[in-house]
Design a protein around this motif. Structure first.
Motif: not given
Length: 489
Positions: A297-304
């Motif tokens: 939840a503290r990430a700035d971005s994610l890829v799935w």
């Protein structure tokens, strides 16, 4: 060809649909039953010649479409076979494949809302759902779907470069480029990161020195205590660190990095945190595995990549930003023939947020399948594959002639066959020989990876039809194949 002939060809295509659907249904039954070789392997040069068919001028070719497609099915890698255990590419749901059929027929481009109004809003709803799974404020988050994890990673890191470049005094790199003699960004990257991360950093013009590898622990996860050393290494080399890339989970071994502690470091040093959840973000919908993602939840971005553990056909990748404003940080251009307002005003014109000028209806299949099956189906599937990997590890761990470098956290298991009579110096050659012969036999399809201890065999248990009995059979086949290899001169 006259216009009437063109129309006739379209009508003939309609008539072929029913034949093709029957062919695909028969193929799926055979593949799922294991009635085909997993991969009817043919060497590349021979296959090149086998398909060296002349391009006819007026339909005097080698057969009709269904005949050619039947041959394509027969000679391809059969991912629905229960003994396909190779790469992180799913045995897609038949419904998802049919959705791709609809998408291809409609051929709507989601770069511009007017060209794909239904698919555009489907995508927006899925992005909001994924943001909620990650623990982001869904109203504040944003993002888009794109064609694969490599492009998704590049999209996220370009945003990181733009946002952090301004924040750290490097400049507006999208508009102005790198100033001569000015600071260059660097990215701290797990030593187990997918190669697309390294490629993205080099595409961004940062060169090989733009990557700062971060040491991993005995479980092949990022060692948070090594981040400070990587940060200082970059600074001493005249680089300005802007981001950390963490794995959830890693491609080689399926290991989840400790995201909470990595996020602590990113906050302390004012760094962007990008999470590569291409394979492992699906754990978010499985209660017993969701803790693996603690801190995301503290990430700035994610890829799935939904074409991995959500059983979608490739490609189907979500790029999600905790702050939707960051999704507009790159790719925005003036194009009055398409766009009239700012990217923020025209959130529905996704071409302002992606490198793809013609963007397929990528999210349609995921939206439809989630509506039809619900999340519980996918949660049960993911949990089942993760549990199967752990049972396989236990089986290997209990066998004196096999060794595993790390216990699996996901559905990826690495192992080596280590017969007592084979010297350590010959083990790499033995693993390579085993894999080649397994593939040539058509009985199993597995992959391999090189870790610190040497070459390892590797399975990704992604097919829902794969059972414990298939894995027991794999070990027996590995043993017999190794024995044959040792007998051969």
């Amino acid at each position: 060809m006259s216009s009437s002939n063109v129309t006739n060809q379209d009508d003939q295509g309609v008539n072929e649909f029913e034949r093709l659907i029957k062919l695909l249904a028969s193929y799926l039954q055979q593949a799922k039953a294991g009635a085909l070789p997993v991969l009817p392997y043919v060497d590349p040069d021979t296959m090149l010649q086998r398909w060296n068919l002349p391009i006819p001028a007026a339909g005097e070719g080698m057969g009709d479409a269904v005949t050619l497609l039947s041959r394509t099915l027969a000679e391809s890698n059969h991912l629905h076979h229960p003994r396909y255990m190779g790469h992180q590419v799913s045995a897609p749901l038949p419904l998802a494949a049919l959705c791709d059929f609809v998408s291809a027929l409609l051929n709507n481009s989601t770069a511009v809302y007017e060209m794909a109004q239904v698919a555009t809003v489907m995508e927006a709803h899925l992005v909001r759902w994924i943001a909620g799974l990650a623990g982001f404020d869904a109203a504040r988050a944003g993002g888009l779907f794109t064609s694969g994890g490599s492009l998704g990673t590049l999209t996220a890191l370009l945003a990181a470069r733009q946002v952090m470049g301004k924040r750290k005094g490097i400049g507006d790199l999208w508009r102005d480029g790198y100033a001569p003699g000015g600071p260059r960004p660097a990215v701290l990257v797990s030593a187990q990161a997918h190669y697309c991360v390294l490629r993205a950093v080099q595409i961004m013009g940062l060169g090989a020195q733009g990557i700062v590898p971060v040491r991993t622990d005995s479980a092949l996860r990022v060692d948070p205590s090594a981040l400070a050393a990587g940060y200082e290494t970059a600074r001493l080399a005249g680089r300005e660190p802007i981001a950390v890339v963490a794995n959830a989970c890693s491609t080689p071994t399926g290991s989840y990095d400790p995201l909470e502690r990595i996020a602590d470091f990113c906050v302390a040093k004012d760094l962007w945190l990008h999470v590569d959840g291409a394979h492992g973000f699906g754990a978010a919908i499985v209660p017993q595995y969701a803790p693996l993602l603690e801190g995301i939840a503290r990430a700035d971005s994610l890829v799935w990549d939904l074409h991995k553990m959500l059983r979608m056909p490739a490609l189907c990748t979500a790029v999600v930003f905790r702050d939707k404003a960051h999704s507009y940080a790159t790719f925005a251009e003036d194009a009055s023939y398409l766009f009239q307002g700012t990217p923020e005003q025209e959130w529905y014109n996704l071409g302002q947020r992606t490198i793809e000028c013609t963007k397929g209806m990528v999210a349609l299949k995921a939206f439809i399948c989630l509506q039809v099956y619900g999340t519980q189906y996918f949660a049960d599937y993911i949990a089942g594959r993760y549990a199967l990997a752990r049972r396989f590890y236990d089986l290997l761990h209990a066998s004196a002639d096999f060794e595993c470098p790390v216990a699996p956290q996901a559905n990826i298991v690495c192992f080596r066959h280590v017969p007592a009579e084979v010297p350590a110096a010959a083990l790499d050659e033995l693993q390579g020989s085993i894999r080649q012969k397994l593939i040539a036999s058509g009985k199993f399809y597995i992959s391999q990876t090189r870790l610190a201890a040497g070459l390892h065999l590797r399975v990704t248990l992604i097919n829902p039809s794969t059972q414990d009995s298939d894995l027991q059979a794999l070990l027996e086949e590995v043993r017999s194949t190794a024995a044959e290899s040792m007998r051969s001169p």
